[in-house]
Design a protein around this motif. Structure first.
Motif, PDB file in Angstrom:
ATOM      1  N   GLU A 171       1.426  32.399  19.592  1.00 28.16           N
ATOM      2  CA  GLU A 171       1.566  32.343  21.044  1.00 28.16           C
ATOM      3  C   GLU A 171       3.000  32.279  21.550  1.00 28.16           C
ATOM      4  O   GLU A 171       3.301  32.789  22.616  1.00 28.16           O
ATOM      5  CB  GLU A 171       0.772  31.154  21.630  1.00 28.16           C
ATOM      6  N   CYS A 172       3.916  31.637  20.835  1.00 32.90           N
ATOM      7  CA  CYS A 172       5.297  31.521  21.321  1.00 32.90           C
ATOM      8  C   CYS A 172       6.238  31.360  20.140  1.00 32.90           C
ATOM      9  O   CYS A 172       5.809  31.317  18.976  1.00 32.90           O
ATOM     10  CB  CYS A 172       5.435  30.347  22.292  1.00 32.90           C
ATOM     11  N   THR A 173       7.521  31.262  20.427  1.00 33.53           N
ATOM     12  CA  THR A 173       8.513  31.185  19.362  1.00 33.53           C
ATOM     13  C   THR A 173       8.499  29.824  18.674  1.00 33.53           C
ATOM     14  O   THR A 173       8.079  28.813  19.246  1.00 33.53           O
ATOM     15  CB  THR A 173       9.928  31.439  19.909  1.00 33.53           C
ATOM     16  N   PHE A 174       9.008  29.822  17.459  1.00 37.57           N
ATOM     17  CA  PHE A 174       9.138  28.558  16.724  1.00 37.57           C
ATOM     18  C   PHE A 174      10.089  27.610  17.447  1.00 37.57           C
ATOM     19  O   PHE A 174       9.898  26.391  17.426  1.00 37.57           O
ATOM     20  CB  PHE A 174       9.640  28.822  15.306  1.00 37.57           C
ATOM     21  N   PHE A 175      11.107  28.170  18.097  1.00 38.41           N
ATOM     22  CA  PHE A 175      12.042  27.326  18.829  1.00 38.41           C
ATOM     23  C   PHE A 175      11.325  26.572  19.949  1.00 38.41           C
ATOM     24  O   PHE A 175      11.554  25.373  20.146  1.00 38.41           O
ATOM     25  CB  PHE A 175      13.188  28.145  19.422  1.00 38.41           C
ATOM     26  N   GLN A 176      10.473  27.255  20.700  1.00 43.77           N
ATOM     27  CA  GLN A 176       9.743  26.594  21.774  1.00 43.77           C
ATOM     28  C   GLN A 176       8.891  25.449  21.240  1.00 43.77           C
ATOM     29  O   GLN A 176       8.859  24.360  21.809  1.00 43.77           O
ATOM     30  CB  GLN A 176       8.853  27.600  22.513  1.00 43.77           C
ATOM     31  N   LYS A 177       8.196  25.687  20.148  1.00 42.52           N
ATOM     32  CA  LYS A 177       7.347  24.652  19.555  1.00 42.52           C
ATOM     33  C   LYS A 177       8.183  23.450  19.126  1.00 42.52           C
ATOM     34  O   LYS A 177       7.862  22.288  19.421  1.00 42.52           O
ATOM     35  CB  LYS A 177       6.605  25.223  18.344  1.00 42.52           C
ATOM     36  N   ALA A 178       9.280  23.742  18.401  1.00 40.41           N
ATOM     37  CA  ALA A 178      10.108  22.661  17.878  1.00 40.41           C
ATOM     38  C   ALA A 178      10.788  21.880  19.000  1.00 40.41           C
ATOM     39  O   ALA A 178      10.883  20.643  18.952  1.00 40.41           O
ATOM     40  CB  ALA A 178      11.143  23.221  16.912  1.00 40.41           C
ATOM     41  N   ARG A 197      -2.722  35.338   8.403  1.00 43.91           N
ATOM     42  CA  ARG A 197      -1.530  35.639   7.601  1.00 43.91           C
ATOM     43  C   ARG A 197      -1.364  34.728   6.383  1.00 43.91           C
ATOM     44  O   ARG A 197      -0.761  35.113   5.397  1.00 43.91           O
ATOM     45  CB  ARG A 197      -0.285  35.596   8.493  1.00 43.91           C
ATOM     46  N   GLN A 198      -1.840  33.512   6.464  1.00 39.14           N
ATOM     47  CA  GLN A 198      -2.012  32.603   5.337  1.00 39.14           C
ATOM     48  C   GLN A 198      -0.721  32.067   4.708  1.00 39.14           C
ATOM     49  O   GLN A 198      -0.535  30.871   4.595  1.00 39.14           O
ATOM     50  CB  GLN A 198      -2.863  33.252   4.233  1.00 39.14           C
ATOM     51  N   GLU A 199       0.187  32.920   4.265  1.00 38.26           N
ATOM     52  CA  GLU A 199       1.265  32.498   3.371  1.00 38.26           C
ATOM     53  C   GLU A 199       2.366  31.726   4.096  1.00 38.26           C
ATOM     54  O   GLU A 199       2.541  31.836   5.316  1.00 38.26           O
ATOM     55  CB  GLU A 199       1.883  33.713   2.682  1.00 38.26           C
ATOM     56  N   ALA A 200       3.125  30.950   3.329  1.00 40.72           N
ATOM     57  CA  ALA A 200       4.348  30.358   3.849  1.00 40.72           C
ATOM     58  C   ALA A 200       5.282  31.488   4.284  1.00 40.72           C
ATOM     59  O   ALA A 200       5.198  32.605   3.784  1.00 40.72           O
ATOM     60  CB  ALA A 200       5.019  29.498   2.788  1.00 40.72           C
ATOM     61  N   PHE A 201       6.173  31.196   5.219  1.00 38.47           N
ATOM     62  CA  PHE A 201       6.975  32.261   5.800  1.00 38.47           C
ATOM     63  C   PHE A 201       8.396  31.776   6.046  1.00 38.47           C
ATOM     64  O   PHE A 201       8.662  30.580   6.183  1.00 38.47           O
ATOM     65  CB  PHE A 201       6.366  32.736   7.121  1.00 38.47           C
ATOM     66  N   LEU A 202       9.317  32.741   6.078  1.00 38.15           N
ATOM     67  CA  LEU A 202      10.708  32.474   6.419  1.00 38.15           C
ATOM     68  C   LEU A 202      10.863  32.612   7.917  1.00 38.15           C
ATOM     69  O   LEU A 202      10.697  33.702   8.471  1.00 38.15           O
ATOM     70  CB  LEU A 202      11.636  33.448   5.692  1.00 38.15           C
ATOM     71  N   GLY A 203      11.166  31.512   8.586  1.00 35.47           N
ATOM     72  CA  GLY A 203      11.282  31.520  10.035  1.00 35.47           C
ATOM     73  C   GLY A 203      12.687  31.189  10.489  1.00 35.47           C
ATOM     74  O   GLY A 203      13.506  30.674   9.734  1.00 35.47           O
ATOM     75  N   THR A 204      12.964  31.479  11.754  1.00 37.56           N
ATOM     76  CA  THR A 204      14.237  31.123  12.355  1.00 37.56           C
ATOM     77  C   THR A 204      13.992  30.490  13.711  1.00 37.56           C
ATOM     78  O   THR A 204      13.063  30.879  14.439  1.00 37.56           O
ATOM     79  CB  THR A 204      15.165  32.343  12.508  1.00 37.56           C
ATOM     80  N   LEU A 205      14.830  29.528  14.053  1.00 41.01           N
ATOM     81  CA  LEU A 205      14.806  28.924  15.381  1.00 41.01           C
ATOM     82  C   LEU A 205      15.742  29.655  16.333  1.00 41.01           C
ATOM     83  O   LEU A 205      15.838  29.306  17.509  1.00 41.01           O
ATOM     84  CB  LEU A 205      15.180  27.448  15.284  1.00 41.01           C
TER      85      LEU A 205
END
Length: 497
Positions: A171-178, A197-205
């Motif tokens: 729904e929104c960016t990881f930055f918004q959540k954090a 999608r299931q798997e762990a992922f490489l994310g950026t803020l």
């Protein structure tokens, strides 16, 4: 694979790539034969060899091209001097950015009511988000957000204060959540993947601003951490430093400066590798196109601007800086952006960016469909299979399409898995990554696929020349969808949402 047979929407006739096309009164037909004959893979490989060893000659380096380092500067000097020798006007565009670096292996453990230790950077484990804050959080309560955490009201409960917030991806960016979780008093944030999608992922803020540890976890880990009474520990040790670097911008001496063709590739690479495919291959290819256009004495109708971006791997920093510092007039003066990132993948697929959005979820800005059509017409004329890839934000076209500038380009694959159907079309090995060396020390000169590089370089040269010489507007009459920042899944190599 979806293979398209296009009508030449920009030029009024199928572009053969071998002979001058019949044209409409508003367009100039382009015969790219002479240019393509000069674009030899052996010359591109020679440039790649130079780039692979240029940093190795410097004390304390292994050929890396990290922004701000002697290795990057040596490579940029090489590019700059070559372009100057071929008569281009060359400038450096300096900028400073915040470079995020993890100093130690992160930790994520469920300590109660049952103990589970999750492995960092494994598909069923977790990964630290880029620009995460640091911290050593020991056995704190895990509280799950009942919704996606995209609004401050999602964290109204006082229970989040002093806890580890657990939030589902979407729904929104990881930055918004954090940011919302931290504002509510959470001492750490875990974003877990969704069921699809299931798997762990490489994310950026996306940049600085979050001070607490933030990690992205596999769906299975997220389910385990929802168990009642869960306590968890998180450890992240990371730092941010200011780095000075620069883009290299070279342009033709002639051509309309109100219809500029920006041809881009990023010159930087990740740590521990000579970054030959990602993205030495794109940089060497556009350098060769620039060289041979000059050698042919091409006088473009439209000014061509060759851009070698820095800090792509940190989130499209160099290309974003370039676009952000254009005036309103400067944005209007750019007709289109052509992006070339990874053109020699060992287990390749030949990808064209899906400008019209017919095969993926998102079309590019108005005119992007016409760019896709030129690539497609070329491949069709040569009877070379290709397929579409999405504008998902993983490369330097991102800032251009966010600014409404038409874009397109080529790509041969990174960490995507080759399907059985693709293996039947392109050969290679189904079930394996298109480039198993992606972001590893194995991304070296010996792993490059010269065969596909040769094909993609010809297609790139044809398309650059086509848009350099046309008197037609790329926008045409077709309509593209607006591309909002929040729709892009990635910001460079890492997911942002």
């Amino acid at each position: 694979m979806r293979k398209k047979m296009y009508k030449a929407v920009l030029f009024g006739a199928l572009i053969t790539g071998c002979a001058t096309a019949q044209t409409s009164s508003a367009a100039v037909g382009v015969d790219s034969t002479d240019l393509r004959e000069l674009i030899e893979s052996t010359q591109i490989m020679a440039t790649l060899h130079d780039l692979s060893i240029i940093g190795e000659r410097l004390p304390g380096t292994i050929g890396e091209r990290l922004p701000g380092t002697a290795g990057y500067k040596a490579a940029a000097d090489y590019i700059e001097n070559t372009l100057l020798s071929y008569g281009y006007s060359v400038t450096r565009q300096p900028f400073t950015f915040q470079f995020w670096e993890e100093l130690a292996d992160p930790v994520l453990e469920k300590t109660a009511p049952t103990g589970v230790s999750y492995t960092p950077y494994e598909t069923d484990g977790f990964a630290t988000m880029e620009y995460s804050g640091s911290g050593n959080i020991v056995e704190q309560t895990v509280i799950k957000a009942e919704v996606f955490g995209c609004n401050p009201a999602d964290f109204d409960s006082a229970d989040f204060y002093g806890s580890i917030a657990l939030i589902e991806r979407g729904e929104c960016t990881f930055f918004q959540k954090a940011a919302n979780a931290e504002a509510a008093g959470a001492v750490a944030v875990i974003v877990y993947n969704d069921e699809a999608r299931q798997e762990a992922f490489l994310g950026t803020l996306g940049g600085e601003g979050i001070t607490v540890p933030v990690v992205g976890a596999a769906y299975s880990a997220g389910l385990e951490l929802q168990e009642g009474g869960t306590l968890a520990s998180i450890y992240v040790d990371a730092t941010v430093t200011s780095v000075e670097t620069y883009n290299i911008i070279a342009e033709t001496q002639s051509g309309r400066d109100d219809r500029v063709v920006v041809v881009g590739a990023h010159l930087d690479g990740v740590a521990g590798t000579t970054a030959m495919n990602d993205n030495g291959s794109g940089s060497a290819t556009i350098l060769e196109i620039a060289k041979q256009m000059s050698a042919l004495g091409v006088e473009p109708v439209n000014k061509v601007r060759f851009a070698f971006w820095s800090a792509e791997e940190s989130g499209l920093i160099g290309s974003t800086y370039y676009v952000d510092h254009l005036t309103e007039r400067g944005i209007k003066d750019i007709a289109l952006n052509l992006n070339f990132d990874m053109l020699a993948s060992p287990n390749y697929v030949r990808f064209v960016y899906d400008g019209d959005g017919s095969a993926t979820e998102l079309a590019g800005p108005n005119g992007s469909a016409n760019i896709e059509a030129v690539f497609a017409d070329y491949f069709d004329a040569q009877q070379i299979p290709f397929e579409e890839t999405a504008f998902d934000g993983r490369s330097d076209y991102g800032p251009f399409i966010e600014a409404g500038i038409p874009a397109g380009g080529l790509f041969t694959g990174a960490d995507e898995i080759k399907t059985v159907e693709q293996a039947e079309i392109y050969d290679g090995v189904a079930g394996e990554m298109l480039d198993a060396n992606y972001h590893t020390p194995a991304d070296n000169y010996d792993q490059l696929n010269e065969e596909v590089l040769d094909v993609m370089a010809d297609a790139a040269a044809h398309t650059v020349l086509t848009f350099a010489m046309t008197k037609s507007s790329v926008n045409g009459t077709a309509k593209g969808s607006p591309v909002a920042k929040e729709k892009l899944m990635y910001k460079g190599p890492k997911a942002q949402r």
